[in-house]
Design a protein around this motif. Structure first.
Motif, PDB file in Angstrom:
ATOM      1  N   GLU A  85       0.774  -1.163  -0.218  1.00  0.00           N
ATOM      2  CA  GLU A  85      -0.018  -0.073  -0.012  1.00  0.00           C
ATOM      3  C   GLU A  85       0.851   1.414   0.087  1.00  0.00           C
ATOM      4  OE1 GLU A  85      -4.004  -0.706   2.363  1.00  0.00           O
ATOM      5  OE2 GLU A  85      -2.385  -0.928   3.647  1.00  0.00           O
ATOM      6  N   THR A  86       2.064   1.323   0.646  1.00  0.00           N
ATOM      7  CA  THR A  86       3.022   2.550   0.775  1.00  0.00           C
ATOM      8  C   THR A  86       3.496   2.639  -0.315  1.00  0.00           C
ATOM      9  OG1 THR A  86       3.202   1.713   3.099  1.00  0.00           O
ATOM     10  CG2 THR A  86       4.496   3.402   2.161  1.00  0.00           C
ATOM     11  N   LEU A  89       1.077   4.382  -2.936  1.00  0.00           N
ATOM     12  CA  LEU A  89       0.837   5.788  -2.576  1.00  0.00           C
ATOM     13  C   LEU A  89       2.198   6.448  -3.052  1.00  0.00           C
ATOM     14  CD1 LEU A  89      -1.245   6.575   0.519  1.00  0.00           C
ATOM     15  CD2 LEU A  89      -2.023   6.656  -1.964  1.00  0.00           C
ATOM     16  N   PHE A 125      -4.355   0.962  -4.263  1.00  0.00           N
ATOM     17  CA  PHE A 125      -4.294   1.030  -2.786  1.00  0.00           C
ATOM     18  C   PHE A 125      -5.602   0.789  -2.071  1.00  0.00           C
ATOM     19  CE2 PHE A 125      -5.294   4.086   0.486  1.00  0.00           C
ATOM     20  CZ  PHE A 125      -4.233   3.621   1.693  1.00  0.00           C
ATOM     21  N   GLU A 129      -6.604  -1.955   0.626  1.00  0.00           N
ATOM     22  CA  GLU A 129      -7.335  -1.581   1.751  1.00  0.00           C
ATOM     23  C   GLU A 129      -8.645  -2.124   2.324  1.00  0.00           C
ATOM     24  OE1 GLU A 129      -6.399   2.154   3.617  1.00  0.00           O
ATOM     25  OE2 GLU A 129      -8.425   2.556   3.470  1.00  0.00           O
ATOM     26  N   VAL A 156      -8.107   4.859   9.648  1.00  0.00           N
ATOM     27  CA  VAL A 156      -7.777   4.405   8.312  1.00  0.00           C
ATOM     28  C   VAL A 156      -8.792   4.425   7.411  1.00  0.00           C
ATOM     29  CG1 VAL A 156      -6.716   2.217   7.199  1.00  0.00           C
ATOM     30  CG2 VAL A 156      -6.169   2.634   9.417  1.00  0.00           C
ATOM     31  N   HIS A 159      -8.739   8.000   6.386  1.00  0.00           N
ATOM     32  CA  HIS A 159      -7.868   8.135   4.907  1.00  0.00           C
ATOM     33  C   HIS A 159      -8.402   7.601   3.705  1.00  0.00           C
ATOM     34  CE1 HIS A 159      -4.186   7.206   2.955  1.00  0.00           C
ATOM     35  NE2 HIS A 159      -3.780   8.436   3.309  1.00  0.00           N
ATOM     36  N   VAL A 163      -8.853   9.282   0.118  1.00  0.00           N
ATOM     37  CA  VAL A 163      -8.428   8.756  -1.318  1.00  0.00           C
ATOM     38  C   VAL A 163      -9.310   8.533  -2.200  1.00  0.00           C
ATOM     39  CG1 VAL A 163      -6.890   6.961  -2.364  1.00  0.00           C
ATOM     40  CG2 VAL A 163      -6.412   7.844  -0.070  1.00  0.00           C
ATOM     41  N   ASP A 201      -0.555  11.631   0.884  1.00  0.00           N
ATOM     42  CA  ASP A 201       0.519  10.814   1.118  1.00  0.00           C
ATOM     43  C   ASP A 201       1.152  10.992   2.532  1.00  0.00           C
ATOM     44  OD1 ASP A 201       2.102   8.646   0.249  1.00  0.00           O
ATOM     45  OD2 ASP A 201       3.255   9.807  -1.055  1.00  0.00           O
ATOM     46  N   TRP A 204      -0.727   9.332   5.172  1.00  0.00           N
ATOM     47  CA  TRP A 204      -0.267   8.002   4.992  1.00  0.00           C
ATOM     48  C   TRP A 204       0.894   7.660   5.961  1.00  0.00           C
ATOM     49  CZ3 TRP A 204      -2.889   3.864   4.952  1.00  0.00           C
ATOM     50  CH2 TRP A 204      -2.393   2.477   4.733  1.00  0.00           C
ATOM     51  N   VAL A 207       0.029   7.132   9.181  1.00  0.00           N
ATOM     52  CA  VAL A 207      -0.526   5.958   9.531  1.00  0.00           C
ATOM     53  C   VAL A 207      -0.072   4.728   9.447  1.00  0.00           C
ATOM     54  CG1 VAL A 207      -2.582   4.388   8.425  1.00  0.00           C
ATOM     55  CG2 VAL A 207      -2.869   7.005   8.392  1.00  0.00           C
ATOM     56  N   PHE A 208       1.024   4.683   8.595  1.00  0.00           N
ATOM     57  CA  PHE A 208       1.804   3.206   8.518  1.00  0.00           C
ATOM     58  C   PHE A 208       2.798   3.454   9.965  1.00  0.00           C
ATOM     59  CE2 PHE A 208       4.835   5.330   5.724  1.00  0.00           C
ATOM     60  CZ  PHE A 208       6.048   4.760   6.049  1.00  0.00           C
TER      61      PHE A 208
END
Lengths: 218, 130
Positions: A85-86, A89, A125, A129, A156, A159, A163, A201, A204, A207-208
């Motif tokens: 996912e990262t 993005l 992405f 998710e 999450v 977010h 997106v 981004d 994110w 988030v991660f």
């Protein structure tokens, strides 16, 4: 042209407001251009959006231990999924930058290509998710299981909603450039869209780090 | 060029940095540099999170530092924020946003940690109410 330097390559005519008359010698160069005002206003919106996210992050951090006997982040999170996912993005942020360059060069073909690539990465992405959420709910770890999971899905998911909205906006911009070309107002919307997409981004990253990496360590 | 023009130069919209004035190849190179740094920092984050090579209590601190560094990379390379005079408004707005974010997050964690510390465990509370 005494007191004014106009760069040779000035795609948005940002310096166009400076007086050409060397005799005027005034510091006042008139109101800022519409592009600057629009961009600045949207920048304020993005910052307020980040403040809203900070409240969701705070509630997640406070509730991280409130699992009510249910599964914790260490048992639930699949970091390989988060890596992909990262990467998606990050790549979409880069291709969004390429779309900005194409828009400034008024190259419609490359703009559409770069935006389509950005859209593809964004959809990838979202698919990952959605798959993760469906898997969690299927294992009985839905948002109703514990306060920790409520906070996780809210943060999450919020977010993810951003997106989704960004992808709708992206498609709108592709259609508008196709139908109307690179008019000044369309260029301003592209600027705001790019700000929005890059800001997602940045959120994110938080988030991660906070949710997935710190959450699976806790 | 007089000093007043430098001090009161026309602002630049957020997202339109000085990099916007270079050639196309130069601008793509700027984004590529940002992408490279971001990938490097992300990879380090995920590596540090799962490694046994470093002292374990340092890992959360390292993760937070890496995340802040990567946010800085994104702000500079993707959002084109600079320290130049034409960016003062954008940077000041960001600074205010960061202040509020710190207050909300730091304040919540601080208050809730104290509250949990001072609160009687729930089962004892139930017994007292009987």
């Amino acid at each position: 042209m005494d007191g004014v330097t106009v760069p040779a390559d000035d795609p948005h005519a940002l310096r166009g407001l400076a007086s050409d008359d060397p005799g005027s010698a005034s510091m006042w160069k008139g109101p800022a251009s519409k592009r600057i005002i629009t961009g600045y206003g949207f920048w304020i919106f993005i910052l307020s959006d980040i403040i809203m996210f900070s409240a969701l992050f705070a509630s997640y951090a406070v509730l991280i231990g409130a699992t009510a006997g249910g599964p914790s982040g260490r048992q639930l999170f699949d970091l390989r999924n988060v890596v992909i996912e990262t990467a998606l993005l990050l790549a979409s942020s880069f291709s969004c930058g390429l779309a900005t360059i194409a828009a400034d060069s008024r190259n419609a073909t490359w703009f559409q290509v770069a935006m389509a690539v950005t859209c593809g990465f964004g959809l990838g992405f979202l698919a990952l998710e959605a798959n993760e959420f469906a898997g969690l709910i299927g294992r009985g770890a839905g948002p109703t299981r514990s306060a920790f999971l409520s906070a996780f899905f809210t943060l999450v998911g919020c977010h993810g909603l951003h997106v989704s909205a960004g992808i709708l906006w992206l498609l709108t911009m592709m259609a508008q450039v196709y139908a109307k070309g690179f008019r000044a107002d369309i260029q301003r919307r592209i600027l705001c869209f790019a700000l929005f997409w890059h800001a997602l981004d940045i959120i994110w990253i938080a988030v991660f780090t906070i949710v997935y990496l710190l959450g699976s360590a806790a | 060029m007089s000093t007043s023009d430098q001090e009161f130069g026309i602002d630049v919209a957020p997202g339109d940095g000085p990099a916007e004035r270079g050639g196309v190849a130069q601008r793509i190179g700027f984004y590529l540099a940002g992408l490279g740094l971001a990938v490097l920092l992300t990879a380090t984050s995920f590596f540090v999170a799962g490694t046994d090579l470093v002292w374990q209590p340092s890992i959360p601190v390292a993760l937070v530092v890496l995340a802040i560094a990567q946010m800085g990379v994104h702000l500079v390379f993707f959002l084109h924020l600079t320290t130049g005079p034409d960016n003062t408004n954008n940077v000041l707005a960001l600074a205010f946003g960061v202040l509020i974010v710190m207050l909300v997050m730091g304040g919540s964690l601080w208050i809730m940690a104290n509250l949990n510390h001072n609160m009687m465990p729930m089962d004892q509370m139930m017994q007292m109410q009987r």
